[in-house]
Design a protein around this motif. Structure first.
Motif, mmCIF file in Angstrom:
data_model
loop_
_atom_site.group_PDB
_atom_site.id
_atom_site.type_symbol
_atom_site.label_atom_id
_atom_site.label_comp_id
_atom_site.label_asym_id
_atom_site.label_seq_id
_atom_site.Cartn_x
_atom_site.Cartn_y
_atom_site.Cartn_z
ATOM 1 N N UNK A 1 0.861 -1.280 -0.127
ATOM 2 C CA UNK A 1 0.022 0.027 -0.169
ATOM 3 C C UNK A 1 0.819 1.259 0.082
ATOM 4 N N UNK A 2 2.050 1.287 0.783
ATOM 5 C CA UNK A 2 2.805 2.212 0.941
ATOM 6 C C UNK A 2 3.530 2.799 -0.146
ATOM 7 N N UNK A 3 3.705 1.231 -1.074
ATOM 8 C CA UNK A 3 4.683 1.642 -2.428
ATOM 9 C C UNK A 3 3.536 2.170 -3.645
ATOM 10 N N UNK A 4 2.265 1.635 -3.428
ATOM 11 C CA UNK A 4 1.378 2.151 -4.441
ATOM 12 C C UNK A 4 0.458 3.415 -4.079
ATOM 13 N N UNK A 5 1.257 4.137 -2.808
ATOM 14 C CA UNK A 5 0.357 5.325 -2.372
ATOM 15 C C UNK A 5 -0.891 5.149 -2.048
ATOM 16 N N UNK A 6 -1.199 3.829 -1.128
ATOM 17 C CA UNK A 6 -2.553 3.704 -0.806
ATOM 18 C C UNK A 6 -2.441 3.731 0.860
ATOM 19 N N UNK A 7 -3.599 3.566 1.546
ATOM 20 C CA UNK A 7 -3.485 3.537 3.118
ATOM 21 C C UNK A 7 -3.318 2.021 3.466
ATOM 22 N N UNK B 1 14.349 -8.431 6.879
ATOM 23 C CA UNK B 1 14.827 -7.613 5.746
ATOM 24 C C UNK B 1 14.564 -8.358 4.469
ATOM 25 N N UNK B 2 14.923 -9.445 4.493
ATOM 26 C CA UNK B 2 14.642 -10.768 3.450
ATOM 27 C C UNK B 2 13.101 -10.666 3.019
ATOM 28 N N UNK B 3 12.228 -10.495 4.034
ATOM 29 C CA UNK B 3 10.739 -10.552 3.517
ATOM 30 C C UNK B 3 10.374 -9.252 2.865
ATOM 31 N N UNK B 4 11.006 -8.258 3.372
ATOM 32 C CA UNK B 4 10.660 -6.848 2.924
ATOM 33 C C UNK B 4 11.173 -6.980 1.297
ATOM 34 N N UNK B 5 12.212 -7.598 1.110
ATOM 35 C CA UNK B 5 12.662 -7.695 -0.171
ATOM 36 C C UNK B 5 11.812 -8.718 -0.969
ATOM 37 N N UNK B 6 11.106 -9.556 -0.576
ATOM 38 C CA UNK B 6 10.247 -10.484 -1.065
ATOM 39 C C UNK B 6 8.997 -9.731 -1.512
ATOM 40 N N UNK C 1 8.821 -6.186 -1.834
ATOM 41 C CA UNK C 1 9.415 -5.144 -2.831
ATOM 42 C C UNK C 1 9.145 -5.677 -4.206
ATOM 43 N N UNK C 2 9.818 -6.966 -4.345
ATOM 44 C CA UNK C 2 9.774 -7.622 -5.598
ATOM 45 C C UNK C 2 8.299 -7.930 -6.038
ATOM 46 N N UNK C 3 7.726 -8.348 -5.382
ATOM 47 C CA UNK C 3 6.092 -8.595 -5.793
ATOM 48 C C UNK C 3 5.616 -7.313 -6.271
#
Length: 340
Positions: free
Chosen positions: A43-49, A286-291, A293-295
């Protein structure tokens, strides 16, 4: 008196049960909140809540989803193999939980600190494909069956490169024990000298867990939802939990094999004050965040691209790296005694 009790058979069984619960309960809570983390980060990456209604900042959304899933009706398709249809999600979930028996969260802190821990993990991960195959076949649906066949081909393809990468790490360590692999990184994490195969292993982990951009078994455009298209209620929930538990497991494997496990980045005083399990949790997050992020970033691969990457790029590269690693260690006299 307490020491005598824990040396008896009943005491050892109770101790083993407590150790298992100490791993599984935080893991299940972590799986629940990983779904919330994924939705919030995307949501943060796509500018949503993102989720923000249930609880403060949406923190109770995971429990709301669980209650909704449990209270729905379990529907079994006509013509489906009833036993295998219900057994498949249980198998997938139980394998995802069982693998955590050998994951060390500290020096010697594991439910089973066995000397062949890495082989145990490879065996458990290779069995995971059976849950998807059984689900696809037992559903009596062409879409589900095609999704399960895709999943089998994909997981087998990328397990080969994962296995060769792990062999390269084992050559440098000289032990199959996960505890020893972490302790071998006291001076330098393996992600530094082995950076190319660190990236290769992480990408293979994405494919192994059927995560975007390698989520071909769940291709909505052509397979509706892949191997679990006929599942609902708790049976679908077990597949869901199994997938996210596998994400955490693969993140833990990346952390242990390449990021020093529970070890701090530098052995200096402020960093060494932080307990080892917290370092491992931070690396897994951190690894889960990259998972995630990749999606949110990459589109889905075509199936032929996926197979080409696995067999024509990753497999030859990981094999050449393994041979080069063995040659370098042998030529420089750095090959561990257990390997030579």
């Amino acid at each position: 008196m307490a020491d005598f009790f824990f040396h008896t058979l009943a005491g050892q069984l109770i101790l083993m049960l407590l150790e298992t619960l100490a791993v599984l309960v935080p893991l299940l809570i972590g799986v629940a909140y990983l779904t919330l983390m994924e939705r919030k980060v995307m949501a943060a990456m796509q500018m949503r809540r993102g989720p923000n209604v249930n609880g403060i900042f949406g923190l109770l959304q995971a429990f709301a989803d669980a209650i909704k899933m449990i209270t729905k009706e379990t529907i079994i398709p006509t013509g489906a193999n009833r036993f295998l249809f219900l057994f498949a999600p249980f198998l997938t979930f139980s394998l995802a939980m069982t693998a955590w028996a050998v994951i060390p969260t500290g020096n010697g802190l594991a439910v089973a600190n066995i000397n062949v821990g890495i082989l145990y993990l490879l065996a458990i991960s290779s069995l995971g494909v059976y849950g998807m195959l059984i689900a696809g076949w037992a559903s009596n649906s062409k879409y589900a069956f095609l999704g399960s066949l895709r999943s089998a081909a994909q997981m087998v393809s990328y397990e080969v490169s994962i296995g060769l990468v792990i062999v390269s790490v084992l050559l440098a360590v000289g032990s199959l024990n996960l505890n020893d692999i972490v302790l071998a990184q006291r001076h330098v994490w393996f992600c530094v000298p082995m950076f190319p195969i660190f990236i290769l292993f992480f990408i293979s982990a994405l494919a192994e867990t059927n995560r975007a951009p390698f989520d071909l078994p769940e291709g909505e455009s052509e397979l509706v939802a892949g191997f679990f298209v006929e599942y609902s209620s708790l049976s679908f929930g077990l597949f869901f939990l199994g997938e996210y538990a596998n994400m955490i497991l693969m993140s833990a494997m990346v952390s242990i094999l390449f990021l020093g496990g529970w070890l701090p980045p530098l052995g200096i005083a402020p960093l060494t004050w932080i307990p080892g399990p917290l370092w491992l949790i931070a690396k897994i997050l951190f690894c889960l965040f990259v998972f995630i992020w990749t999606r949110a970033t990459f589109p889905r691969f075509r199936y032929d691209q996926l197979m080409r990457l696995g067999w024509k790029v990753f497999l030859p590269f990981s094999l050449l790296w393994m041979i080069a690693t063995a040659g370098f260690l042998l030529a420089t006299g750095l090959l561990p005694q257990g390997v030579s």
